[in-house]
Design an enzyme around this catalytic site. Structure first.
Site, PDB file in Angstrom:
ATOM      1  CD  GLU A  71     -33.867 -16.302 -39.781  1.00 29.55           C
ATOM      2  OE1 GLU A  71     -33.017 -16.430 -38.887  1.00 29.55           O
ATOM      3  OE2 GLU A  71     -34.200 -17.237 -40.543  1.00 29.55           O
ATOM      4  CG  ASP A 132     -36.273 -15.891 -44.198  1.00 28.23           C
ATOM      5  OD1 ASP A 132     -35.535 -15.260 -44.977  1.00 28.23           O
ATOM      6  OD2 ASP A 132     -35.828 -16.674 -43.330  1.00 28.23           O
TER       7      ASP A 132
END
Length: 391
Positions: A71, A132
């Site tokens: 991330e 993500d």
């Protein structure tokens, strides 16, 4: 080194009509963003032997389970690409982070990123991916291609986009999975903070693959269903939605992946006003515009227009349970506030609300112990200052 294609501070890519911006001089807003960026670099960028060798960089996350997570690397690539034109070292930093990413492929797919590395630069936690991170990595590569050209960034982006579609998007529902490891009981789970409409639009444009239209529509449709059925008064989304494959999508009833608040507006979903708002102001899509505007109006009413009252956690009915104060929660609402533009009934006070949120962000320098909040805040500031764009 060639001039950036879209230099920071030139505001050459226009937002959709009606998108607000902070009051005052845009150049002053740019200076605030640049100052936060400088501090973010000083606090969270690591290089050289700290991350596996010369020429490599990585974003350090002292507040995560491991010091280097996917991330954060995705955030780093997007941020440095957007800062080109203001930071002469932006491309070198971008390339350094990219080297780190490429040195740590997922064990399940060579074009995805192993989600976690330990202090010694070794893959941790199984070596599989987190969706993500891969979404932002691919998006950052598309930004880099627009900024610096050459073709190599685009080629890497397309490979990663195809890998995301193959391994991190459910083939039936077209919803994002948690990672390339998701199967069994996790096959029906999707994390709302992975719902990045502007990324899906960029992937469609880069690849020409119409399946990304299906991905976009599936996420926006589900977001509408969840808000209508489970949060009609607030518009809030939960961290995780379950039942996506059974025709009964609903907030997680308890702990699904991370904790007892998986079905609440918690430390994942706090990014949703930013992700929905960023798409709204860049695309003008009525679906994301309405969703972001609803969130902003709820937050403004719930806090009496005082950003200091935004809490770090809510039930979907708006009941607060968290302490106030984290930029991870208040900064995304500034992006959503941009959708309360002029000419819409009920927008009285919208500019003051955005200005108050902007002042709150400007008065909240990055905390060196909180990489997550700092990354969310800086990217929110980039959008609110009109320095964000979709490749």
């Amino acid at each position: 080194m060639r001039r950036a294609g879209v230099p920071f501070g030139e505001h050459s890519v226009r937002y959709a009509p009606g998108a607000l911006r902070p009051s005052g001089d845009p150049a002053a807003a740019d200076r605030q963003v640049l100052e936060h960026y400088r501090r973010w670099k000083a606090f969270f960028l690591r290089s050289g032997d700290e991350v596996g060798g010369r020429g490599r960089c990585a974003v350090f996350t002292p507040d995560a389970a491991h010091p280097f997570v996917a991330e954060a690397q995705g955030y780093g690539l997007v941020i440095t690409a957007l800062m080109a034109g203001a930071d002469p070292d932006a491309q070198d930093i971008f390339d350094g982070i990219l080297r780190h990413v490429l040195a740590h492929p997922s064990v399940n797919h060579p074009d995805l990123h192993a989600a976690q590395q330990d202090a010694g630069g070794r893959d941790a936690g199984g070596g599989d991916s987190a969706t993500d991170g891969d979404l932002d990595i691919a998006y950052g590569l598309l930004l880099a291609d627009r900024q610096w050209g050459g073709g190599a960034y685009e080629a890497l982006a397309v490979r990663r986009i195809d890998a995301v579609l193959e391994s991190e998007v459910h083939r039936g529902t077209r919803l994002t999975k948690l990672g390339d490891w998701s199967s069994g009981r996790y096959d029906e789970v999707s994390r709302t903070s992975d719902w990045m409409p502007d990324h899906f639009r960029a992937f469609r444009a880069a690849t020409g693959d119409p399946r990304w239209d299906e991905v976009l529509d599936a996420h926006l449709s589900l977001a509408g269903v969840v808000r209508t059925r489970h949060a009609p008064a607030t518009g809030l989304l939960p961290d995780f939605v379950v039942g996506t494959t059974s025709g009964d999508p609903r907030p997680a009833p308890g702990e699904v992946l991370e904790g007892p608040h998986d079905g609440d507006y918690h430390w994942n979903a706090c990014r949703d006003p930013w992700r929905l708002g960023a798409d709204a102001v860049t695309s003008g899509d009525a679906r994301t515009w309405a969703a972001a505007r609803g969130l902003s109006r709820w937050a403004r009413a719930a806090t009496g227009g005082d950003p200091a009252e935004i809490r770090n956690g809510y039930r979907l009915d708006g009941t607060a349970y968290g302490d106030p104060g984290s930029p991870a929660f208040f900064a995304p609402f500034a992006v959503a506030a941009m959708t309360e533009g002029e000419g819409d009934a009920g927008d009285e006070g919208a500019q003051g609300w955005l200005d108050a949120l902007w002042a709150r962000m400007c008065g909240s320098p990055p905390d060196p112990a909180r990489a997550y909040a700092a990354g969310v805040q800086l990217q929110s500031m980039l959008v609110v200052s009109h320095n964000y764009w979709v490749p």
